[in-house]
Scaffold this motif. Structure first.
Motif, mmCIF file in Angstrom:
data_model
loop_
_atom_site.group_PDB
_atom_site.id
_atom_site.type_symbol
_atom_site.label_atom_id
_atom_site.label_comp_id
_atom_site.label_asym_id
_atom_site.label_seq_id
_atom_site.Cartn_x
_atom_site.Cartn_y
_atom_site.Cartn_z
ATOM 1 N N VAL A 116 0.842 -1.201 0.000
ATOM 2 C CA VAL A 116 0.000 0.000 0.000
ATOM 3 C C VAL A 116 0.877 1.251 0.000
ATOM 4 O O VAL A 116 1.811 1.361 0.796
ATOM 5 N N ARG A 117 0.551 2.164 -0.893
ATOM 6 C CA ARG A 117 1.238 3.460 -0.899
ATOM 7 C C ARG A 117 0.187 4.560 -0.810
ATOM 8 O O ARG A 117 -0.738 4.616 -1.623
ATOM 9 N N VAL A 118 0.331 5.417 0.185
ATOM 10 C CA VAL A 118 -0.551 6.568 0.347
ATOM 11 C C VAL A 118 0.268 7.814 0.038
ATOM 12 O O VAL A 118 1.345 8.007 0.606
ATOM 13 N N LYS A 119 -0.255 8.649 -0.847
ATOM 14 C CA LYS A 119 0.500 9.833 -1.285
ATOM 15 C C LYS A 119 -0.392 11.061 -1.230
ATOM 16 O O LYS A 119 -1.527 11.044 -1.703
ATOM 17 N N SER A 120 0.117 12.126 -0.638
ATOM 18 C CA SER A 120 -0.663 13.362 -0.538
ATOM 19 C C SER A 120 -0.764 14.041 -1.893
ATOM 20 O O SER A 120 0.151 13.945 -2.719
ATOM 21 N N GLY A 121 -1.882 14.727 -2.124
ATOM 22 C CA GLY A 121 -2.059 15.487 -3.360
ATOM 23 C C GLY A 121 -1.623 16.915 -3.194
ATOM 24 O O GLY A 121 -0.974 17.278 -2.211
ATOM 25 N N ALA A 122 -2.013 17.745 -4.162
ATOM 26 C CA ALA A 122 -1.681 19.172 -4.059
ATOM 27 C C ALA A 122 -2.460 19.763 -2.885
ATOM 28 O O ALA A 122 -3.554 19.345 -2.571
ATOM 29 N N GLY A 123 -1.870 20.729 -2.222
ATOM 30 C CA GLY A 123 -2.585 21.352 -1.109
ATOM 31 C C GLY A 123 -1.766 21.485 0.144
ATOM 32 O O GLY A 123 -2.293 21.861 1.198
ATOM 33 N N GLY A 124 -0.489 21.169 0.064
ATOM 34 C CA GLY A 124 0.401 21.400 1.195
ATOM 35 C C GLY A 124 0.037 20.639 2.451
ATOM 36 O O GLY A 124 -0.269 19.450 2.413
ATOM 37 N N THR A 125 0.063 21.356 3.578
ATOM 38 C CA THR A 125 -0.137 20.724 4.887
ATOM 39 C C THR A 125 -1.470 20.004 4.974
ATOM 40 O O THR A 125 -1.567 18.925 5.563
ATOM 41 N N GLU A 126 -2.534 20.581 4.389
ATOM 42 C CA GLU A 126 -3.856 19.952 4.428
ATOM 43 C C GLU A 126 -3.810 18.538 3.857
ATOM 44 O O GLU A 126 -4.301 17.581 4.465
ATOM 45 N N SER A 127 -3.244 18.415 2.660
ATOM 46 C CA SER A 127 -3.198 17.112 1.998
ATOM 47 C C SER A 127 -2.248 16.159 2.706
ATOM 48 O O SER A 127 -2.498 14.955 2.760
ATOM 49 N N MET A 128 -1.163 16.679 3.239
ATOM 50 C CA MET A 128 -0.227 15.827 3.968
ATOM 51 C C MET A 128 -0.889 15.264 5.231
ATOM 52 O O MET A 128 -0.712 14.094 5.574
ATOM 53 N N ASP A 129 -1.642 16.114 5.905
ATOM 54 C CA ASP A 129 -2.358 15.649 7.094
ATOM 55 C C ASP A 129 -3.379 14.577 6.711
ATOM 56 O O ASP A 129 -3.539 13.574 7.410
ATOM 57 N N TRP A 130 -4.053 14.769 5.582
ATOM 58 C CA TRP A 130 -5.046 13.807 5.107
ATOM 59 C C TRP A 130 -4.378 12.473 4.756
ATOM 60 O O TRP A 130 -4.877 11.397 5.093
ATOM 61 N N ALA A 131 -3.222 12.532 4.101
ATOM 62 C CA ALA A 131 -2.499 11.305 3.771
ATOM 63 C C ALA A 131 -2.089 10.564 5.047
ATOM 64 O O ALA A 131 -2.152 9.325 5.118
ATOM 65 N N GLY A 132 -1.701 11.321 6.066
ATOM 66 C CA GLY A 132 -1.357 10.697 7.343
ATOM 67 C C GLY A 132 -2.564 10.044 7.992
ATOM 68 O O GLY A 132 -2.465 8.957 8.585
#
Length: 364
Positions: A116-132
């Motif tokens: 499984v690979r989870v990768k954040s999309g565009a959107g900076g911290t918001e998307s990184m938090d969502w990927a986490g």
């Protein structure tokens, strides 16, 4: 009771019990041959296939026998006796439903581990938090089922969450259960990082591939097709990991696919892990291309929805909607804590063609 017997007869045909029985007999003859055990890879493959087939065939045989026996008793029972047999009938109905679930694992290698690979999309911290959040959701799901999770690589976000996270989930039908999660996941919420309390929309992609047995992968990657980078591990693992350039990233130049491993203290071992996962991903791409070509040759119209937005998590309105199946959940906290069963089974029905696909629109 007649409806239950008809459902069992339909399952017999769908599961191809006669064909599985013939194949199981062939495998049992092969397992009884002493020469087989001189080839450990072949012996392992035959043993695994026989075990899977035996479980399905014996489950159906026992269930069918119990259902036929109950039907005969009900035919002769008085109203009072029928009441007493109700609990047994409900038990058999539940077992039929469980067997039905076996028909939903239509993808190849459903019994294997899931990469499984989870990768954040565009959107900076918001998307990184969502990927986490998504990474944690899948790890909690695995933990609830007693599965094992092996972290391969993780790149943390600057303020929160992760840029990307890659891990292997090992357990019974791990890839089969995780297959419906492949695609783009959308989050809508009032951002905890926005001082003005505005709603934000974030995206993260989830890529799921099976851990195919090594003997099935016949892929040679020339050294000229690889770029190898080493870097310092970010993850936990002791001082030896964090102070040496033990992590390895391999980039496949023809496709641009990059795989990193910081799982061990050994740079050599991390190279081997990254190379193996890279081969798995290249194999998966090749298999999907082949399936699409075979479908076109048969005149089938394949849905190009594998990598599209599959699900929205609208937290400020307390719902989650799967756009393929139409299933909605109103307990997002539980889902994000790993309670994914309803969404996954509905997704498996959709993948198996047993649930009508809906438009991938949104209520927002």
């Amino acid at each position: 009771m007649q409806e239950l017997l008809e459902k069992l007869a339909s399952l017999r045909e769908y599961l191809d019990i006669p064909g599985k029985t013939r194949r199981l007999n062939e495998l049992d003859r092969e397992l009884s041959d002493p020469e087989l055990w001189n080839d450990s890879a072949r012996a392992r493959k035959v043993t695994q296939e026989a075990g899977t087939l035996r479980r399905v065939v014996e489950s159906y045989s026992t269930l069918n026998s119990d259902a036929q026996g109950l039907s005969e008793m009900l035919d002769m029972a008085s109203p009072e006796e029928r009441e007493m047999l109700l609990e047994e009938q409900q038990s058999i109905e539940a077992r039929v439903d469980e067997l039905y679930k076996e028909t939903l694992f239509t993808m190849k290698h459903s019994d294997t581990a899931a990469i499984v690979r989870v990768k954040s999309g565009a959107g900076g911290t918001e998307s990184m938090d969502w990927a986490g959040m998504l990474s944690r959701m899948y790890m909690r799901w695995a933990e609830r089922r007693g599965f094992k999770v092996e972290m391969i690589d993780q790149v943390d976000g600057d303020q929160a969450g992760v840029v990307s996270s890659e891990f292997i989930i090992r357990g019974e039908k791990a890839f089969g259960m995780m297959a419906p999660e492949h695609g783009v996941h959308r989050l809508v919420r009032v951002s905890p990082f926005d001082s003005n309390n505005r709603r934000h929309t974030s995206f993260a992609s989830v890529d799921v591939v099976p851990e195919v047995p090594e003997e099935e992968i016949n892929i040679h990657i020339p050294d000229s097709d690889l770029r190898r980078d080493v870097f310092r591990s970010q993850g936990a693992g002791g001082q030896g990991v964090n102070t040496t350039d033990s992590a390895v990233r391999l980039t496949h130049l023809p496709t641009g696919i990059a795989v990193a491993s910081q799982q061990t203290r050994s740079q050599i071992k991390n190279h081997e892990i990254a190379l193996q996962i890279l081969k798995q991903r290249l194999y998966d791409i090749e298999m999907r291309k082949r399936e699409e070509e075979e479908a076109k040759a048969r005149g089938e119209q394949k849905k190009i929805e594998w990598g599209s937005q599959i699900r929205s998590y609208v937290l400020d309105k307390q719902y989650i909607k799967d756009h393929r199946t139409g299933v909605m959940k109103h307990n997002p906290d539980d889902v994000l804590d790993g309670d994914l069963a309803d969404l996954q089974w509905a997704g498996l029905e959709w993948l198996a063609g047993k649930r009508v696909a809906e438009e991938a629109g949104d209520d927002e």
